[in-house]
Structures are given as structure tokens and as C-alpha cells.
Scaffold this motif. Structure first.
Motif, PDB file in Angstrom:
ATOM      1  N   SER A 201       0.722  -1.217  -0.230  1.00  0.00           N
ATOM      2  CA  SER A 201      -0.015   0.008   0.027  1.00  0.00           C
ATOM      3  C   SER A 201       0.867   0.978  -0.059  1.00  0.00           C
ATOM      4  CB  SER A 201      -0.848   0.004   1.232  1.00  0.00           C
ATOM      5  OG  SER A 201      -1.944  -1.043   0.997  1.00  0.00           O
ATOM      6  N   ALA A 202       2.118   1.306   0.561  1.00  0.00           N
ATOM      7  CA  ALA A 202       3.019   2.408   0.560  1.00  0.00           C
ATOM      8  C   ALA A 202       3.719   2.457  -0.885  1.00  0.00           C
ATOM      9  CB  ALA A 202       4.051   2.228   1.584  1.00  0.00           C
ATOM     10  N   LEU A 203       4.041   1.260  -1.351  1.00  0.00           N
ATOM     11  CA  LEU A 203       4.800   1.059  -2.497  1.00  0.00           C
ATOM     12  C   LEU A 203       3.964   1.664  -3.775  1.00  0.00           C
ATOM     13  CD1 LEU A 203       6.575  -2.265  -2.161  1.00  0.00           C
ATOM     14  CD2 LEU A 203       7.714   0.007  -2.242  1.00  0.00           C
ATOM     15  N   ILE A 204       2.705   1.307  -3.994  1.00  0.00           N
ATOM     16  CA  ILE A 204       1.896   1.666  -4.852  1.00  0.00           C
ATOM     17  C   ILE A 204       1.699   3.087  -5.267  1.00  0.00           C
ATOM     18  CG2 ILE A 204      -0.356   1.502  -3.884  1.00  0.00           C
ATOM     19  CD1 ILE A 204      -1.092  -0.760  -6.269  1.00  0.00           C
ATOM     20  N   VAL A 208       6.729   3.019 -10.536  1.00  0.00           N
ATOM     21  CA  VAL A 208       7.084   3.431 -11.753  1.00  0.00           C
ATOM     22  C   VAL A 208       6.375   2.908 -12.846  1.00  0.00           C
ATOM     23  CG1 VAL A 208       9.138   3.401 -13.167  1.00  0.00           C
ATOM     24  CG2 VAL A 208       9.606   3.890 -10.769  1.00  0.00           C
ATOM     25  N   GLU A 209       6.147   1.367 -12.583  1.00  0.00           N
ATOM     26  CA  GLU A 209       5.432   0.692 -13.602  1.00  0.00           C
ATOM     27  C   GLU A 209       3.817   0.491 -13.156  1.00  0.00           C
ATOM     28  OE1 GLU A 209       6.250  -3.454 -16.221  1.00  0.00           O
ATOM     29  OE2 GLU A 209       6.696  -3.401 -13.939  1.00  0.00           O
ATOM     30  N   ASP A 235      -7.628   1.855  -2.109  1.00  0.00           N
ATOM     31  CA  ASP A 235      -7.593   3.319  -1.937  1.00  0.00           C
ATOM     32  C   ASP A 235      -6.290   4.135  -2.571  1.00  0.00           C
ATOM     33  OD1 ASP A 235     -10.324   3.066  -1.130  1.00  0.00           O
ATOM     34  OD2 ASP A 235      -9.611   3.451   0.974  1.00  0.00           O
ATOM     35  N   ALA A 236      -5.245   3.481  -1.955  1.00  0.00           N
ATOM     36  CA  ALA A 236      -3.794   3.833  -2.309  1.00  0.00           C
ATOM     37  C   ALA A 236      -3.920   3.922  -3.844  1.00  0.00           C
ATOM     38  CB  ALA A 236      -2.752   3.271  -1.815  1.00  0.00           C
ATOM     39  N   ALA A 237      -4.268   2.757  -4.515  1.00  0.00           N
ATOM     40  CA  ALA A 237      -4.024   2.509  -5.994  1.00  0.00           C
ATOM     41  C   ALA A 237      -4.872   3.676  -6.726  1.00  0.00           C
ATOM     42  CB  ALA A 237      -4.251   1.296  -6.385  1.00  0.00           C
ATOM     43  N   ASP A 238      -6.139   3.772  -6.300  1.00  0.00           N
ATOM     44  CA  ASP A 238      -7.057   4.859  -7.016  1.00  0.00           C
ATOM     45  C   ASP A 238      -6.515   5.986  -7.151  1.00  0.00           C
ATOM     46  OD1 ASP A 238      -8.631   2.784  -7.384  1.00  0.00           O
ATOM     47  OD2 ASP A 238     -10.176   3.206  -5.935  1.00  0.00           O
ATOM     48  N   ALA A 239      -5.985   6.524  -5.866  1.00  0.00           N
ATOM     49  CA  ALA A 239      -5.252   8.013  -5.666  1.00  0.00           C
ATOM     50  C   ALA A 239      -4.085   8.238  -6.442  1.00  0.00           C
ATOM     51  CB  ALA A 239      -4.804   8.221  -4.202  1.00  0.00           C
ATOM     52  N   ALA A 240      -3.285   7.067  -6.726  1.00  0.00           N
ATOM     53  CA  ALA A 240      -2.102   6.980  -7.645  1.00  0.00           C
ATOM     54  C   ALA A 240      -2.413   6.984  -9.165  1.00  0.00           C
ATOM     55  CB  ALA A 240      -1.180   5.999  -7.024  1.00  0.00           C
ATOM     56  N   GLY A 241      -3.596   6.425  -9.523  1.00  0.00           N
ATOM     57  CA  GLY A 241      -3.843   5.956 -10.837  1.00  0.00           C
ATOM     58  C   GLY A 241      -3.541   4.705 -11.244  1.00  0.00           C
TER      59      GLY A 241
END
Length: 276
Positions: A201-204, A208-209, A235-241
Motif C-alpha cells: 500500500s505504500a509502494l503503489i 514506476v510501472e 484506495d492508495a491505488a485509486d489515488a495514484a491512478g
């Protein structure tokens, strides 16, 4: 390297090997399924990481994956979940020590001497497999629970290494849940920055990929609310696209009945990416 099991399965071979790991400093076992297509040349390979208390045996005996691997012409490699042997550190309980390596490179005594599962899975084992077996360097990775955590972390940490990633009931935020906090404190010490490099959840948030992530999670999983919390990754992924496909499956728990029910869809997901 010594072959210790050799069984015909869906036109291919389900084998188990033992070898000396320089990274872990002990003897290790891993399973490999070679589909019938491997007789004609190198095939792509899916690495499967199992969960707490497991070895290389659980997935190959319970998941029913060989049928689908044979259909798609994909090899499956299943490492053990931790270093093993009389000289390897262990602890009371199922969630630390042998069977609970958490796919990290430990930095704290007594774990640092052997517990380097991240480097073993990322580098040493693929180098061995690709040198000794008819497999290509087209790689995918998946896993369950602790192994789902490992699969996500490896895929997010190693851009370009894998063509696809998926997970069943993964520990997506180990820094925030009891299983992960216990393991990370023991293996990595108190530095939360060190924990973050093994927390999906932190890495995502800065990956980079943006490799699409497929996750299946049972709604009746007894560990869902306390240990797994897949919504944290979503949630973290959605925020980061970052594309994460979280499928909540009604009625399913944490067991291999759950994995066996959807493993065919996961292997098809990986086959599409591996053969693209």
C-alpha cells in the motif's frame, strides 16, 4: 540440485527439487510444474508464493492449478515460504520464523543470517530455474495471504521483472496489521522507513510501472477485517491512478477451497500477459 519428487500430471510433470541456496545459507526445496508444451521449447513461468505455515507443497497439492497451466502452456514455480534447517532461527507461533519468512530481507539478529526471501525469490531462484529448465524469462507472479503480500511487493519493487501480478487474500498493508507488525519488528527492527519498502500500500503510491493488479478476496474470510484490509491498497491505488481490480467474492473464506475456485481465472489472466 536434486530432484526429490517426479509425478506425471495433465501431460506434464510435477517435480520438487532440493538445492543449496547461497542467498539463504541453507538447503531449500521448490516445486516446478512443467506443462506438456515444455517438451517443445521454453515456456513462460508463473511464480507462486504461499502463505503462513505453508511450504512448496500446499499449492501443488490443493489448488488444482496444473490443469490450467497445461491448457495455457505455463510453468509454475513454488518456492518454500522461509529458510529451513537446524541452524535457521525460529520462534514460537505460526506467524514468525520458519514458514513465515514474509518475503523480506531481514536486517536484525538472529534473522539476518538466513531470512533473505526477497532476494531468493527475486533473483536466485529465477536464475536457477531459467538456467536448468525449459522456461523463458517471461515471468508472472501471484500468491496467497503472506504470499500475496510477497507477490505484490516484488512486482511493485522490480519494474520490468514481471509481466503480470495477482493475489488471493493478500496482506496489503503489513505495516498496519498485527501479522505484519510482528514480523517487520522482528526482521527489520523499529525503523518504519524500512517497513515501507515491503508494504504494497505504500509502494503503489509511487510505483514506476503501473502493472495491473488482480486481487480476489473472500467476503467470509476470517482474517479480512483485522489482517487483510484490501481496501487500503485499493484506495492508495485509486489515488495514484494505478489499476487494481479487487473482486470481493461472497461466501468464500481464506482456504484453498477459495483458491481452487478462482485459480483458473488467475492463470488465464497471467497467460494473456505472458503471451502478449
Amino acid at each position: 540440485m536434486e530432484r526429490i519428487e517426479h509425478r506425471a500430471c495433465f501431460g506434464g510433470w510435477q517435480d520438487v527439487y532440493r538445492h543449496r541456496s547461497a542467498v539463504l545459507g541453507c538447503d531449500m526445496s521448490f516445486a516446478i510444474y512443467l506443462p506438456p508444451q515444455a517438451q517443445d521449447g521454453p515456456v513462460p513461468v508463473l511464480y507462486w508464493l504461499s502463505g503462513l505455515t505453508c511450504s512448496e507443497q500446499n499449492f501443488i497439492t490443493k489448488a488444482g492449478a496444473q490443469r490450467y497451466a497445461a491448457e495455457h502452456g505455463i510453468a509454475i514455480v513454488c518456492p518454500d515460504t522461509s529458510p529451513r534447517g537446524d541452524g535457521v532461527a525460529d520462534a514460537d507461533g505460526y506467524d514468525l520464523g520458519k514458514g513465515a519468512g514474509f518475503y523480506v530481507n531481514a536486517t536484525q539478529a538472529p534473522w539476518a543470517a538466513h531470512y533473505r526471501m526477497f532476494d531468493y525469490v527475486a533473483d536466485e531462484l529465477p536464475a536457477l530455474v531459467e538456467a536448468q529448465f525449459p522456461v523463458s524469462d517471461a515471468r508472472a507472479i501471484s500468491g496467497h495471504s503472506m504470499g500475496g503480500h510477497g507477490a505484490l511487493v516484488l512486482a511493485l519493487s522490480k519494474p520490468g521483472r514481471y509481466r503480470s501480478v495477482s493475489a488471493f487474500a493478500p496482506i496489503v498493508a503489513p505495516s498496519l496489521v498485527p501479522w505484519g507488525q510482528k514480523a517487520f519488528a522482528a526482521y527489520l527492527g523499529d525503523d518504519r522507513a524500512a517497513w515501507a519498502q515491503y508494504d504494497a500500500s505504500a509502494l503503489i503510491t509511487a510505483a514506476v510501472e503501473k502493472l495491473p493488479v488482480l486481487i480476489d478476496q473472500g467476503e467470509a474470510d476470517e482474517f479480512l477485517e483485522v489482517e487483510l484490509q484490501p481496501w487500503r491498497l485499493k484506495d492508495a491505488a485509486d489515488a495514484a491512478g494505478h489499476p487494481v481490480y479487487l473482486r470481493m467474492q461472497p461466501g468464500y473464506d481464506h482456504s484453498y477451497y477459495f483458491i481452487a475456485s478462482f485459480i483458473g481465472e488467475h492463470i488465464a489472466h497471467h497467460a494473456a500477459a505472458l503471451k502478449a
